[in-house]
Motif scaffolding. Structure first.
Motif, PDB file in Angstrom:
ATOM      1  N   TYR A 110       0.838  -1.200   0.000  1.00  0.00           N
ATOM      2  CA  TYR A 110       0.000   0.000   0.000  1.00  0.00           C
ATOM      3  C   TYR A 110       0.878   1.258   0.000  1.00  0.00           C
ATOM      4  O   TYR A 110       0.576   2.228  -0.681  1.00  0.00           O
ATOM      5  CB  TYR A 110      -0.929   0.020   1.230  1.00  0.00           C
ATOM      6  N   ASP A 111       1.972   1.207   0.747  1.00  0.00           N
ATOM      7  CA  ASP A 111       2.899   2.356   0.771  1.00  0.00           C
ATOM      8  C   ASP A 111       3.452   2.640  -0.623  1.00  0.00           C
ATOM      9  O   ASP A 111       3.625   3.793  -1.009  1.00  0.00           O
ATOM     10  CB  ASP A 111       4.081   2.078   1.715  1.00  0.00           C
ATOM     11  N   GLU A 112       3.740   1.569  -1.355  1.00  0.00           N
ATOM     12  CA  GLU A 112       4.248   1.746  -2.723  1.00  0.00           C
ATOM     13  C   GLU A 112       3.243   2.496  -3.583  1.00  0.00           C
ATOM     14  O   GLU A 112       3.596   3.362  -4.371  1.00  0.00           O
ATOM     15  CB  GLU A 112       4.492   0.379  -3.379  1.00  0.00           C
ATOM     16  N   ALA A 113       1.971   2.140  -3.436  1.00  0.00           N
ATOM     17  CA  ALA A 113       0.917   2.828  -4.195  1.00  0.00           C
ATOM     18  C   ALA A 113       0.826   4.280  -3.742  1.00  0.00           C
ATOM     19  O   ALA A 113       0.735   5.205  -4.564  1.00  0.00           O
ATOM     20  CB  ALA A 113      -0.425   2.126  -4.010  1.00  0.00           C
ATOM     21  N   TYR A 114       0.883   4.497  -2.446  1.00  0.00           N
ATOM     22  CA  TYR A 114       0.782   5.869  -1.938  1.00  0.00           C
ATOM     23  C   TYR A 114       1.914   6.741  -2.470  1.00  0.00           C
ATOM     24  O   TYR A 114       1.728   7.923  -2.748  1.00  0.00           O
ATOM     25  CB  TYR A 114       0.753   5.917  -0.405  1.00  0.00           C
ATOM     26  N   LYS A 115       3.085   6.124  -2.640  1.00  0.00           N
ATOM     27  CA  LYS A 115       4.248   6.856  -3.158  1.00  0.00           C
ATOM     28  C   LYS A 115       3.919   7.496  -4.506  1.00  0.00           C
ATOM     29  O   LYS A 115       4.392   8.589  -4.824  1.00  0.00           O
ATOM     30  CB  LYS A 115       5.432   5.881  -3.273  1.00  0.00           C
ATOM     31  N   LYS A 116       3.095   6.819  -5.306  1.00  0.00           N
ATOM     32  CA  LYS A 116       2.692   7.372  -6.609  1.00  0.00           C
ATOM     33  C   LYS A 116       1.861   8.637  -6.412  1.00  0.00           C
ATOM     34  O   LYS A 116       2.009   9.626  -7.124  1.00  0.00           O
ATOM     35  CB  LYS A 116       1.869   6.341  -7.397  1.00  0.00           C
ATOM     36  N   PHE A 117       0.970   8.590  -5.458  1.00  0.00           N
ATOM     37  CA  PHE A 117       0.132   9.747  -5.138  1.00  0.00           C
ATOM     38  C   PHE A 117       1.022  10.894  -4.655  1.00  0.00           C
ATOM     39  O   PHE A 117       0.917  12.029  -5.109  1.00  0.00           O
ATOM     40  CB  PHE A 117      -0.868   9.341  -4.051  1.00  0.00           C
ATOM     41  N   LEU A 136      -7.225   2.327  -4.781  1.00  0.00           N
ATOM     42  CA  LEU A 136      -7.720   1.724  -3.544  1.00  0.00           C
ATOM     43  C   LEU A 136      -6.574   1.531  -2.543  1.00  0.00           C
ATOM     44  O   LEU A 136      -6.702   1.788  -1.346  1.00  0.00           O
ATOM     45  CB  LEU A 136      -8.356   0.378  -3.912  1.00  0.00           C
ATOM     46  N   LYS A 137      -5.430   1.115  -3.058  1.00  0.00           N
ATOM     47  CA  LYS A 137      -4.268   0.902  -2.189  1.00  0.00           C
ATOM     48  C   LYS A 137      -3.752   2.225  -1.619  1.00  0.00           C
ATOM     49  O   LYS A 137      -3.266   2.259  -0.496  1.00  0.00           O
ATOM     50  CB  LYS A 137      -3.141   0.209  -2.967  1.00  0.00           C
ATOM     51  N   ILE A 138      -3.846   3.282  -2.422  1.00  0.00           N
ATOM     52  CA  ILE A 138      -3.433   4.607  -1.936  1.00  0.00           C
ATOM     53  C   ILE A 138      -4.260   4.964  -0.695  1.00  0.00           C
ATOM     54  O   ILE A 138      -3.733   5.392   0.332  1.00  0.00           O
ATOM     55  CB  ILE A 138      -3.613   5.682  -3.039  1.00  0.00           C
ATOM     56  N   ILE A 139      -5.556   4.754  -0.803  1.00  0.00           N
ATOM     57  CA  ILE A 139      -6.461   5.065   0.308  1.00  0.00           C
ATOM     58  C   ILE A 139      -6.118   4.194   1.525  1.00  0.00           C
ATOM     59  O   ILE A 139      -5.997   4.679   2.654  1.00  0.00           O
ATOM     60  CB  ILE A 139      -7.929   4.816  -0.115  1.00  0.00           C
ATOM     61  N   LYS A 140      -5.933   2.904   1.259  1.00  0.00           N
ATOM     62  CA  LYS A 140      -5.661   1.972   2.361  1.00  0.00           C
ATOM     63  C   LYS A 140      -4.329   2.253   3.041  1.00  0.00           C
ATOM     64  O   LYS A 140      -4.170   2.017   4.235  1.00  0.00           O
ATOM     65  CB  LYS A 140      -5.718   0.526   1.853  1.00  0.00           C
ATOM     66  N   ALA A 141      -3.375   2.760   2.271  1.00  0.00           N
ATOM     67  CA  ALA A 141      -2.068   3.081   2.851  1.00  0.00           C
ATOM     68  C   ALA A 141      -2.228   4.067   4.004  1.00  0.00           C
ATOM     69  O   ALA A 141      -1.597   3.926   5.047  1.00  0.00           O
ATOM     70  CB  ALA A 141      -1.151   3.666   1.787  1.00  0.00           C
ATOM     71  N   GLU A 169     -13.491  -3.084  -1.974  1.00  0.00           N
ATOM     72  CA  GLU A 169     -13.609  -1.716  -2.475  1.00  0.00           C
ATOM     73  C   GLU A 169     -14.415  -0.795  -1.581  1.00  0.00           C
ATOM     74  O   GLU A 169     -14.364   0.422  -1.725  1.00  0.00           O
ATOM     75  CB  GLU A 169     -14.246  -1.730  -3.873  1.00  0.00           C
ATOM     76  N   THR A 170     -15.228  -1.400  -0.731  1.00  0.00           N
ATOM     77  CA  THR A 170     -16.098  -0.541   0.065  1.00  0.00           C
ATOM     78  C   THR A 170     -15.737  -0.630   1.537  1.00  0.00           C
ATOM     79  O   THR A 170     -15.314  -1.667   2.038  1.00  0.00           O
ATOM     80  CB  THR A 170     -17.584  -0.919  -0.098  1.00  0.00           C
ATOM     81  N   TYR A 171     -15.896   0.506   2.179  1.00  0.00           N
ATOM     82  CA  TYR A 171     -15.737   0.555   3.623  1.00  0.00           C
ATOM     83  C   TYR A 171     -16.922   1.348   4.140  1.00  0.00           C
ATOM     84  O   TYR A 171     -17.138   2.495   3.726  1.00  0.00           O
ATOM     85  CB  TYR A 171     -14.406   1.233   3.987  1.00  0.00           C
ATOM     86  N   GLU A 172     -17.713   0.720   4.992  1.00  0.00           N
ATOM     87  CA  GLU A 172     -18.907   1.414   5.462  1.00  0.00           C
ATOM     88  C   GLU A 172     -18.886   1.669   6.958  1.00  0.00           C
ATOM     89  O   GLU A 172     -19.907   1.766   7.607  1.00  0.00           O
ATOM     90  CB  GLU A 172     -20.157   0.626   5.031  1.00  0.00           C
ATOM     91  N   GLY A 173     -17.680   1.753   7.505  1.00  0.00           N
ATOM     92  CA  GLY A 173     -17.548   1.986   8.944  1.00  0.00           C
ATOM     93  C   GLY A 173     -17.751   3.444   9.310  1.00  0.00           C
ATOM     94  O   GLY A 173     -18.172   4.259   8.486  1.00  0.00           O
ATOM     95  N   LYS A 174     -17.409   3.773  10.537  1.00  0.00           N
ATOM     96  CA  LYS A 174     -17.741   5.112  11.044  1.00  0.00           C
ATOM     97  C   LYS A 174     -16.653   6.156  10.780  1.00  0.00           C
ATOM     98  O   LYS A 174     -16.860   7.338  11.025  1.00  0.00           O
ATOM     99  CB  LYS A 174     -18.039   5.038  12.539  1.00  0.00           C
ATOM    100  N   TRP A 175     -15.491   5.737  10.274  1.00  0.00           N
ATOM    101  CA  TRP A 175     -14.401   6.700  10.127  1.00  0.00           C
ATOM    102  C   TRP A 175     -14.320   7.294   8.722  1.00  0.00           C
ATOM    103  O   TRP A 175     -14.386   6.565   7.731  1.00  0.00           O
ATOM    104  CB  TRP A 175     -13.060   6.019  10.449  1.00  0.00           C
ATOM    105  N   GLY A 176     -14.179   8.591   8.662  1.00  0.00           N
ATOM    106  CA  GLY A 176     -13.965   9.280   7.393  1.00  0.00           C
ATOM    107  C   GLY A 176     -12.507   9.720   7.344  1.00  0.00           C
ATOM    108  O   GLY A 176     -11.943  10.108   8.371  1.00  0.00           O
ATOM    109  N   LEU A 177     -11.902   9.635   6.159  1.00  0.00           N
ATOM    110  CA  LEU A 177     -10.490  10.027   6.021  1.00  0.00           C
ATOM    111  C   LEU A 177     -10.399  11.190   5.040  1.00  0.00           C
ATOM    112  O   LEU A 177     -10.777  11.066   3.877  1.00  0.00           O
ATOM    113  CB  LEU A 177      -9.675   8.832   5.526  1.00  0.00           C
ATOM    114  N   TYR A 178      -9.919  12.322   5.517  1.00  0.00           N
ATOM    115  CA  TYR A 178      -9.877  13.544   4.717  1.00  0.00           C
ATOM    116  C   TYR A 178      -8.444  14.033   4.540  1.00  0.00           C
ATOM    117  O   TYR A 178      -7.595  13.826   5.400  1.00  0.00           O
ATOM    118  CB  TYR A 178     -10.730  14.633   5.385  1.00  0.00           C
ATOM    119  N   CYS A 179      -8.230  14.689   3.404  1.00  0.00           N
ATOM    120  CA  CYS A 179      -6.876  15.074   3.008  1.00  0.00           C
ATOM    121  C   CYS A 179      -6.802  16.564   2.647  1.00  0.00           C
ATOM    122  O   CYS A 179      -7.656  17.073   1.924  1.00  0.00           O
ATOM    123  CB  CYS A 179      -6.499  14.226   1.788  1.00  0.00           C
ATOM    124  N   ILE A 180      -5.775  17.231   3.138  1.00  0.00           N
ATOM    125  CA  ILE A 180      -5.493  18.623   2.760  1.00  0.00           C
ATOM    126  C   ILE A 180      -4.105  18.665   2.146  1.00  0.00           C
ATOM    127  O   ILE A 180      -3.175  18.048   2.669  1.00  0.00           O
ATOM    128  CB  ILE A 180      -5.440  19.565   3.984  1.00  0.00           C
TER     129      ILE A 180
END
Ligand SMILES: [Zn+2]
Length: 265
Positions: A110-117, A136-141, A169-180
């Protein structure tokens, strides 16, 4: 019970992902954020000293000295930061032992994918060209990095399965992940700040994590009006819009966090 003392548990560390127990030596030494995103040689910003210095004439003189003519404020304050305010805090970067080696290796994908982002500055025009699985891996990272954030210790996050199942592909839990996206408004004098932390509101809690380019908020309530940044799940859409500090009302939650951290000193 006879021999009860022999039952002392030797495998004392629990992995935050697979939840099995391991000896300390079997745990990984994982970086949060990823090492490749600026998590090396972390220095501490002495906020108390900073506020004092900012008020002093000597510093104002120093920052605006004629020798500094033609240099940007960022260059000048960068030197000033190194010389006056920085103390080496984590020379190897910020690490934790929350994962077993196997899980850390797994999450490395997942870190490898995030590196692309990260390398592409999150540019929607580029990221949308990647396969859905990569996005999806970027998000999961980033979700996974929170397993190592000290302030999150003891949290029973409901996204463990989402992380373990590479294709889910889906996550329906209570946590939202936001990016600035960082900009001049998030970083005082261009000084990035890689501190993790927690903020508590009446509505819930926000966990803060950041790297050299982005700031993340993991939160269990809907963002307030004017504070809503990029929901990382939107990376799965055809396109998305990056949000910078200046796009948010008063710097959004990051603005609150910086003030909270300054007042701590
Ligand atoms: Zn594990």
């Amino acid at each position: 019970m006879i021999g009860g003392s022999n039952l002392k548990r030797k495998r004392s560390k629990q992995c935050a992902l697979c939840e099995n127990f391991f000896k300390n030596s079997e745990m990984s030494e994982e970086h949060y954020p990823a090492k490749s995103t600026g998590n090396e040689d972390i220095v501490a910003l002495d906020f108390g000293k900073m506020v004092d210095l900012m008020m002093s004439e000597k510093v104002i003189e120093k920052l605006f000295h004629k020798d500094n003519q033609g240099r940007t404020l960022e260059e000048v304050s960068g030197n000033f930061f190194d010389e006056e305010l920085a103390q080496t805090l984590y020379p190897q970067g910020r690490t934790a032992r929350s994962l077993c080696r196997q899980c850390n290796t797994f999450l490395g994908k997942y870190d490898e994918a995030y590196k692309k982002f990260f390398d592409n500055d999150g540019a929607p025009s580029i990221i949308k060209g990647y396969q859905k699985l990569t996005r999806l891996k970027i998000i999961k990272a980033i979700f996974a990095k929170y397993l190592s954030v000290p302030e999150c210790k003891g949290q029973n996050f409901d996204f463990i399965t989402f992380l373990q199942e590479e294709n889910q592909e889906t996550y329906e839990g209570k946590w939202g992940l936001y990016c600035i996206k960082r900009d001049y408004s998030t970083d005082l004098f261009g000084l990035g700040h890689l501190t993790t932390g927690v903020m508590t509101y009446e509505e819930g809690v926000i966990f803060v994590l950041s790297d050299e380019k982005f700031i993340f908020h993991l939160m269990d309530f809907e963002p307030h009006e004017g504070y809503r940044s990029l929901n990382m799940m939107e990376l799965l859409n055809k396109t998305y819009t990056l949000i910078s500090g200046r796009d948010l009302h008063d710097g959004g939650y990051h603005g609150h966090f910086m003030i909270q951290e300054m007042l701590k000193v």
